[in-house]
Each structure stands twice: as structure tokens, then as C-alpha cells.
Motif scaffolding. Structure first.
Motif, mmCIF file in Angstrom:
data_model
loop_
_atom_site.group_PDB
_atom_site.id
_atom_site.type_symbol
_atom_site.label_atom_id
_atom_site.label_comp_id
_atom_site.label_asym_id
_atom_site.label_seq_id
_atom_site.Cartn_x
_atom_site.Cartn_y
_atom_site.Cartn_z
ATOM 1 N N ASN A 54 40.842 91.441 49.369
ATOM 2 C CA ASN A 54 41.895 90.956 50.272
ATOM 3 C C ASN A 54 41.769 91.557 51.662
ATOM 4 O OD1 ASN A 54 42.771 93.465 49.730
ATOM 5 N ND2 ASN A 54 44.867 92.901 49.239
ATOM 6 N N LEU A 55 40.578 92.050 51.941
ATOM 7 C CA LEU A 55 40.220 92.531 53.275
ATOM 8 C C LEU A 55 41.135 93.621 53.814
ATOM 9 C CD1 LEU A 55 38.761 89.445 55.099
ATOM 10 C CD2 LEU A 55 37.670 91.086 53.608
ATOM 11 N N SER A 61 28.547 94.342 54.294
ATOM 12 C CA SER A 61 27.809 93.077 54.288
ATOM 13 C C SER A 61 28.128 92.334 53.004
ATOM 14 C CB SER A 61 26.294 93.322 54.411
ATOM 15 O OG SER A 61 25.824 93.996 53.264
ATOM 16 N N GLY A 62 27.726 91.087 52.980
ATOM 17 C CA GLY A 62 27.991 90.259 51.807
ATOM 18 C C GLY A 62 29.112 89.281 52.072
ATOM 19 N N ARG A 63 29.431 88.507 51.057
ATOM 20 C CA ARG A 63 30.412 87.434 51.227
ATOM 21 C C ARG A 63 31.552 87.555 50.231
ATOM 22 N NH1 ARG A 63 28.786 82.002 52.278
ATOM 23 N NH2 ARG A 63 29.105 81.575 50.081
ATOM 24 N N VAL A 64 32.747 87.298 50.707
ATOM 25 C CA VAL A 64 33.910 87.148 49.832
ATOM 26 C C VAL A 64 34.497 85.782 50.143
ATOM 27 C CG1 VAL A 64 36.170 88.019 49.163
ATOM 28 C CG2 VAL A 64 34.380 89.636 49.854
ATOM 29 N N VAL A 65 34.526 84.901 49.142
ATOM 30 C CA VAL A 65 35.018 83.535 49.352
ATOM 31 C C VAL A 65 36.224 83.321 48.447
ATOM 32 C CG1 VAL A 65 34.396 81.091 49.320
ATOM 33 C CG2 VAL A 65 32.633 82.805 49.813
ATOM 34 N N LEU A 66 37.338 83.011 49.074
ATOM 35 C CA LEU A 66 38.589 82.822 48.340
ATOM 36 C C LEU A 66 38.961 81.351 48.407
ATOM 37 C CD1 LEU A 66 41.101 84.263 47.019
ATOM 38 C CD2 LEU A 66 42.075 84.248 49.314
ATOM 39 N N GLU A 67 38.992 80.690 47.262
ATOM 40 C CA GLU A 67 39.291 79.254 47.193
ATOM 41 C C GLU A 67 38.485 78.476 48.223
ATOM 42 O OE1 GLU A 67 43.615 79.480 47.754
ATOM 43 O OE2 GLU A 67 43.739 78.531 45.786
ATOM 44 N N GLY A 68 37.206 78.776 48.308
ATOM 45 C CA GLY A 68 36.336 78.045 49.216
ATOM 46 C C GLY A 68 36.383 78.518 50.662
ATOM 47 N N VAL A 69 37.276 79.444 50.984
ATOM 48 C CA VAL A 69 37.384 79.948 52.358
ATOM 49 C C VAL A 69 36.657 81.278 52.446
ATOM 50 C CG1 VAL A 69 38.955 80.751 54.158
ATOM 51 C CG2 VAL A 69 39.605 78.822 52.685
ATOM 52 N N GLU A 70 35.669 81.352 53.321
ATOM 53 C CA GLU A 70 34.896 82.580 53.441
ATOM 54 C C GLU A 70 35.663 83.603 54.282
ATOM 55 O OE1 GLU A 70 30.786 82.230 54.281
ATOM 56 O OE2 GLU A 70 30.592 84.400 54.529
ATOM 57 N N ALA A 80 46.356 83.968 56.968
ATOM 58 C CA ALA A 80 46.569 82.852 56.037
ATOM 59 C C ALA A 80 45.855 83.125 54.718
ATOM 60 C CB ALA A 80 46.055 81.552 56.654
ATOM 61 N N ALA A 81 44.636 83.649 54.808
ATOM 62 C CA ALA A 81 43.871 83.919 53.589
ATOM 63 C C ALA A 81 44.534 85.026 52.772
ATOM 64 C CB ALA A 81 42.439 84.308 53.953
ATOM 65 N N ARG A 82 44.981 86.068 53.453
ATOM 66 C CA ARG A 82 45.605 87.192 52.737
ATOM 67 C C ARG A 82 46.883 86.767 52.024
ATOM 68 N NH1 ARG A 82 44.666 90.788 57.367
ATOM 69 N NH2 ARG A 82 42.847 92.057 56.877
ATOM 70 N N ARG A 83 47.569 85.798 52.598
ATOM 71 C CA ARG A 83 48.801 85.312 51.977
ATOM 72 C C ARG A 83 48.543 84.677 50.616
ATOM 73 N NH1 ARG A 83 50.433 81.873 56.626
ATOM 74 N NH2 ARG A 83 50.276 83.560 58.110
ATOM 75 N N ARG A 84 47.310 84.284 50.376
ATOM 76 C CA ARG A 84 46.969 83.643 49.098
ATOM 77 C C ARG A 84 46.753 84.677 47.991
ATOM 78 N NH1 ARG A 84 48.433 79.386 48.072
ATOM 79 N NH2 ARG A 84 46.642 78.608 46.920
ATOM 80 N N VAL A 85 46.726 85.951 48.376
ATOM 81 C CA VAL A 85 46.398 87.006 47.416
ATOM 82 C C VAL A 85 47.585 87.953 47.257
ATOM 83 C CG1 VAL A 85 44.818 88.895 46.883
ATOM 84 C CG2 VAL A 85 43.997 86.909 48.169
ATOM 85 N N GLY A 86 48.039 88.129 46.019
ATOM 86 C CA GLY A 86 49.088 89.111 45.741
ATOM 87 C C GLY A 86 48.445 90.392 45.249
ATOM 88 N N MET A 87 49.014 91.527 45.648
ATOM 89 C CA MET A 87 48.397 92.786 45.242
ATOM 90 C C MET A 87 49.461 93.728 44.673
ATOM 91 S SD MET A 87 45.275 94.650 46.401
ATOM 92 C CE MET A 87 44.793 96.236 45.720
ATOM 93 N N VAL A 88 49.126 94.317 43.539
ATOM 94 C CA VAL A 88 50.019 95.290 42.901
ATOM 95 C C VAL A 88 49.233 96.585 42.731
ATOM 96 C CG1 VAL A 88 51.349 95.829 40.825
ATOM 97 C CG2 VAL A 88 51.342 93.488 41.728
ATOM 98 N N PHE A 89 49.773 97.664 43.267
ATOM 99 C CA PHE A 89 49.077 98.945 43.267
ATOM 100 C C PHE A 89 49.678 99.870 42.209
ATOM 101 C CE2 PHE A 89 49.059 97.230 47.558
ATOM 102 C CZ PHE A 89 47.748 97.377 47.967
#
Ligand SMILES: Nc1ncnc2c1ncn2[C@@H]1O[C@H](COP(=O)(O)OP(=O)(O)OP(=O)(O)O)[C@@H](O)[C@H]1O
Ligand SMILES: [Mg+2]
Length: 253
Positions: A54-55, A61-70, A80-89
Motif C-alpha cells: 500500500n506504498l 524496484s519492481g512492480r506492485v499492481v493493484l486491480e490492474g493499476v500499477e 485513489a489507489a491507497r483507498r482501495r486497500v484496508g490495513m490492520v496493524f
């Protein structure tokens, strides 16, 4: 393009902190609706991997692709991309001066710009789902650790994430409170939530995960069906790790 969209796809991901290379080329993907558990010894890079997804950390280096969005594309709309990911610590990070209900409403209001009535409705719905609807008006300090963690899960769910990341969500809890949190996670999995979970709870990983990934020293050592990786690991390092966690009195390696 194959036309198959992964929920998240990680390709040749490297992450260094100064001289220290923590992730040394990670490849894997999570399919929509899948639960993948990541296990491995302390310092192997599990949290760093999640934080790259979730950046919260910028990959080297390398790629992280979330639902087709790099996500690693410099032009991507990161918010917008981060909003698609929920995080629990492990730590719940609730606002101490806000009630449970307010804690679950605030990001909906500020980030998603939901109106008060809608945010409250969604908050109540998710607090109900995690089994603490009756604590809406309590403050975090009035709740047990397990209850606070369930509020943190409700808070993440209220944002309608496509993917939920969990980083050792039960490690800070007293043993008798672990089960309630795992039960909520199990229910989410059954409802089809896509989940990437770092955990030391081997029974949970074996029973709930579709796949288990074993990391050691910044690489994936073994990746396979949960029952297979935990019940019949192929790699020596996986076997040694599992011996240690399944029987802490075991002292070889
Ligand atoms: N921000 C940072 N700056 C420098 N080094 C870091 C940073 N974050 C993590 N590291 C180092 O990266 C390595 C991997 O850390 P990470 O937290 O990803 O491991 P982990 O597998 O989650 O361990 P644990 O099971 O103890 O949580 C460790 O050596 C750690 O000290
Ligand atoms: Mg960690």
C-alpha cells in the motif's frame, strides 16, 4: 495482456534501507476472493512487503499492481489507489478522544467525503459485523484489546476496500482475546474478502488461507496450498521454522 486481473500482483519487488536489502525479489499475486497468509521469522521482511503493497514504503524496484493499476507508476493517483486497500496493524491506532462510532466515521467523512448520516450508517453496519455494535458510544480506553482491534477492522471495512492487509493483527492481544479477532477475520474470508495476512497463527493459516507464503531473508522460500505448506513443507527452512513455531520448546536450528 492476458486479460486476467489479479487483486494484487507483485513482480520482482526489491526494497533496501540504505545498505540493507530487505526484500530481494518478491514475486506473487493474490486473486480476487483469495486469502493468502504470509509466515516467516522475525526480520524476514513480512511487514516491509505489506507496507510496499500500500506504498507506505516506496519499493526500490519492481512492480506492485493493484486491480490492474500499477502503483509503482510515477503518474498513478496514489491516494485513489491507497483507498482501495484496508490495513490492520498489530497496534490498533484508534483516536483515544473519539468514540468507537466516531473512529469508524472519520476517514469515511474526510477521505471519501461521505455525509454524516451515511458514514454513521456504514459505521454501525460494520461494527455490527465485527460484533461490537453495543460499544458505539464507548471510548477506546474502555475496550479490551480484542474489541479495539475489531473496531480497527470495522474502520478499515467502512472504506469498502478491494483488499485487506493484516500485519500480525492478534500479536498484541492477550491469548483469550485472540479467538474473537480471528473469528471476525474468518467470517470476512468466508464472505469473499480478498486478504493478505501476516500471522503467527498457524491454525488460522492452515484452516482459512487458500495459500501460505513462507518468507525468510527477504525471499519467498515456499508458496503453496495452505495445508501443504503447513502440513507437508518441502523446503528445509520452512520445516525448521514450522518446528519452532508449532513446538516452541524445540531448540534445533
Ligand atoms: N524503516 C526502516 N529503516 C531501516 N530498516 C528497516 C526499516 N523497516 C524495516 N527495516 C529492517 O528490515 C528488516 C525486515 O523488517 P520487517 O519489519 O519487514 O520484518 P518482519 O518479517 O515483519 O519481522 P517481525 O516478524 O519481527 O515483524 C529488519 O532487519 C528491519 O530492521
Ligand atoms: Mg513485522
Amino acid at each position: 495482456m492476458s486479460g486476467v486481473e489479479h487483486a494484487v500482483e507483485i513482480r520482482d519487488l526489491h526494497k533496501s534501507f540504505g545498505e540493507l536489502e530487505v526484500l530481494k525479489g518478491i514475486d506473487f499475486s493474490v486473486e480476487p476472493g483469495q486469502v493468502v497468509c504470509v509466515i516467516g521469522p522475525s526480520g524476514s521482511g513480512k511487514s516491509t512487503l505489506l507496507r510496499c503493497v500500500n506504498l507506505l514504503e516506496q519499493p526500490t524496484s519492481g512492480r506492485v499492481v493493484l486491480e490492474g493499476v500499477e502503483l509503482t507508476d510515477p503518474d498513478v493517483d496514489l491516494d485513489a489507489a491507497r483507498r482501495r486497500v484496508g490495513m490492520v496493524f498489530q497496534q490498533f491506532n484508534l483516536f483515544p478522544h473519539m468514540t468507537v462510532l466516531e473512529n469508524v466515521m472519520i476517514a469515511q467523512r474526510r477521505v471519501l467525503k461521505r455525509g454524516k448520516a451515511e458514514a454513521e450508517r456504514v459505521a454501525r453496519e460494520n461494527l455490527e459485523k465485527v460484533g461490537i455494535a453495543e460499544k458505539c458510544d464507548a471510548y477506546p480506553a474502555q475496550l479490551s484489546g480484542g474489541q479495539q482491534q475489531r473496531v480497527a477492522i470495522a474502520r478499515a471495512l467502512a472504506m469498502n476496500p478491494a483488499l485487506m492487509l493484516f500485519d500480525e493483527p492478534t500479536s498484541a492481544l492477550d491469548p483469550e482475546l485472540v479467538g474473537d479477532v480471528l473469528a471476525v477475520m474468518r467470517k470476512l474470508a468466508e464472505e469473499g474478502m480478498t486478504m493478505l495476512v501476516v500471522t503467527h497463527e498457524m491454525a488460522f493459516a492452515r484452516d482459512v488461507a487458500d495459500r501460505v507464503v513462507f518468507m525468510d531473508g527477504g525471499v519467498i522460500v515456499e508458496d503453496g496450498q495452505a495445508a501443504q505448506v503447513i502440513g507437508d513443507p518441502q523446503q528445509e527452512r520452512t520445516k525448521a521454522f514450522l518446528r519452532r513455531v508449532l513446538d516452541p520448546t524445540h531448540t534445533d536450528v
